[in-house]
Design a protein around this motif. Sequence first.
Motif, PDB file in Angstrom:
ATOM      1  N   ASN A  43     -51.451  -5.707   1.904  1.00 57.83           N
ATOM      2  CA  ASN A  43     -51.703  -4.560   2.773  1.00 57.83           C
ATOM      3  C   ASN A  43     -52.890  -3.773   2.223  1.00 57.83           C
ATOM      4  OD1 ASN A  43     -50.988  -1.375   3.325  1.00 57.83           O
ATOM      5  ND2 ASN A  43     -50.586  -2.696   5.072  1.00 57.83           N
ATOM      6  N   MET A  44     -53.923  -3.641   3.017  1.00 59.00           N
ATOM      7  CA  MET A  44     -55.132  -2.928   2.597  1.00 59.00           C
ATOM      8  C   MET A  44     -55.298  -1.656   3.411  1.00 59.00           C
ATOM      9  SD  MET A  44     -59.105  -4.217   2.559  1.00 59.00           S
ATOM     10  CE  MET A  44     -59.336  -3.960   4.331  1.00 59.00           C
ATOM     11  N   LYS A  45     -55.554  -0.541   2.749  1.00 54.79           N
ATOM     12  CA  LYS A  45     -55.766   0.739   3.428  1.00 54.79           C
ATOM     13  C   LYS A  45     -57.084   1.349   2.964  1.00 54.79           C
ATOM     14  CE  LYS A  45     -50.914   2.050   4.103  1.00 54.79           C
ATOM     15  NZ  LYS A  45     -49.880   3.089   3.850  1.00 54.79           N
ATOM     16  N   LYS A  46     -57.798   1.931   3.929  1.00 56.76           N
ATOM     17  CA  LYS A  46     -59.047   2.608   3.614  1.00 56.76           C
ATOM     18  C   LYS A  46     -58.751   4.030   3.179  1.00 56.76           C
ATOM     19  CE  LYS A  46     -63.717   3.247   5.432  1.00 56.76           C
ATOM     20  NZ  LYS A  46     -64.605   3.011   6.597  1.00 56.76           N
ATOM     21  N   HIS A  59     -66.024  -3.257   7.671  1.00 57.59           N
ATOM     22  CA  HIS A  59     -66.142  -1.855   7.267  1.00 57.59           C
ATOM     23  C   HIS A  59     -65.540  -0.900   8.308  1.00 57.59           C
ATOM     24  CE1 HIS A  59     -68.234  -1.826   3.443  1.00 57.59           C
ATOM     25  NE2 HIS A  59     -68.950  -2.845   3.869  1.00 57.59           N
ATOM     26  N   LEU A  60     -65.287  -1.393   9.512  1.00 53.71           N
ATOM     27  CA  LEU A  60     -64.658  -0.561  10.541  1.00 53.71           C
ATOM     28  C   LEU A  60     -63.136  -0.543  10.406  1.00 53.71           C
ATOM     29  CD1 LEU A  60     -66.757  -1.770  13.614  1.00 53.71           C
ATOM     30  CD2 LEU A  60     -67.166   0.241  12.182  1.00 53.71           C
ATOM     31  N   THR A  61     -62.605  -1.413   9.546  1.00 53.24           N
ATOM     32  CA  THR A  61     -61.161  -1.547   9.394  1.00 53.24           C
ATOM     33  C   THR A  61     -60.593  -0.395   8.563  1.00 53.24           C
ATOM     34  OG1 THR A  61     -61.377  -3.955   9.464  1.00 53.24           O
ATOM     35  CG2 THR A  61     -59.326  -3.060   8.577  1.00 53.24           C
ATOM     36  N   ILE A 107     -65.927  -5.847   1.807  1.00 57.59           N
ATOM     37  CA  ILE A 107     -65.829  -4.389   1.918  1.00 57.59           C
ATOM     38  C   ILE A 107     -66.540  -3.697   0.762  1.00 57.59           C
ATOM     39  CG2 ILE A 107     -63.614  -4.531   3.112  1.00 57.59           C
ATOM     40  CD1 ILE A 107     -62.256  -3.660   0.525  1.00 57.59           C
ATOM     41  N   CYS A 108     -66.925  -4.462  -0.262  1.00 58.20           N
ATOM     42  CA  CYS A 108     -67.425  -3.891  -1.510  1.00 58.20           C
ATOM     43  C   CYS A 108     -68.937  -4.084  -1.628  1.00 58.20           C
ATOM     44  CB  CYS A 108     -66.713  -4.572  -2.686  1.00 58.20           C
ATOM     45  SG  CYS A 108     -67.185  -3.955  -4.306  1.00 58.20           S
TER      46      CYS A 108
END
Length: 301
Positions: free
Chosen positions: A231-234, A145-147, A170-171
Amino acid sequence: MGRQNRILLIDDDRATLKLLAAILTKQGFLTTAMSNSEEAWRSLQLQPDLYSLILLDRVMPDLDGLTFLQRMKADKNLSNIPVIMLTALCEPGDYIEGFQAGAHGYLAKPVNVNLLLAMIRATIQLDYERRSFRNELNLLQAALHLTTEMSCQFQSLEEAEALAYYLGNICPEPERLRCGLVELFTNAIEHGNLEISYSDKTKLLLENRWEEEVKKRLSQPVYRERYVFVNMKKLSEGYSVLISDQGSGFDYANFLDFSPARIFDLHGKGIAMAKTIYLDDVEYLGTGNQVKAFIRTEAKE
């Protein structure tokens, strides 16, 4: 008796139960057959760890299969047992209801034995892999969750499974996200990088050679340098995940929704399930070798 050894059969038709039990016993499975779904429910609550899988009739006079499945998913002791529904109801809406209730598979009656056995093997194997990952990956949830942004690449089905389980944390509903990502990752490997056609996969699944063929192609010069990139973005309300393969693409428009023609196929529904059930949004880009998924982690206002 361990869960991995026994299948629970629930159907009000005793002839169907007898036939299914004979088929599965011949294949080395242990079975428990019950014709009364209310009694089956009470028995299942008493022994929630006994079964590796449940074959569940959809239409029954006492407790119908859909309600039975919904009860299971609401019970923390039973929610993770995989269920394959058997039914004479063949409309797309019936099929979607079953998956939304939590079914892992859906087969029409009269049952095609080869399809049934292939689906049982695949479902039990996938459930075993999920359970083996679950405890270890939950420890990573807080750190994940910090990512704010992450880039990864993979080639094999095993790597795809591992990454999906990792990112699933993350979910708030990790199993839902993991299932959706597995579907998109698998599609990127087999139909993208490895160029396995729809008809080829059908034949391979029926012959129980699908994973063997994937591994074989991964070792061939034309495919072994190909990767799937993630590629994952918050974002403010969740995460955006861009999945890119190195194939030439495919006609994705035919697979975004559930097709009556493919409802009882062994495969071909993963993208529609990801879009409709597992993920909050799925959008294919260009020729189909890129797909963008959105996972909401914040409640809508």
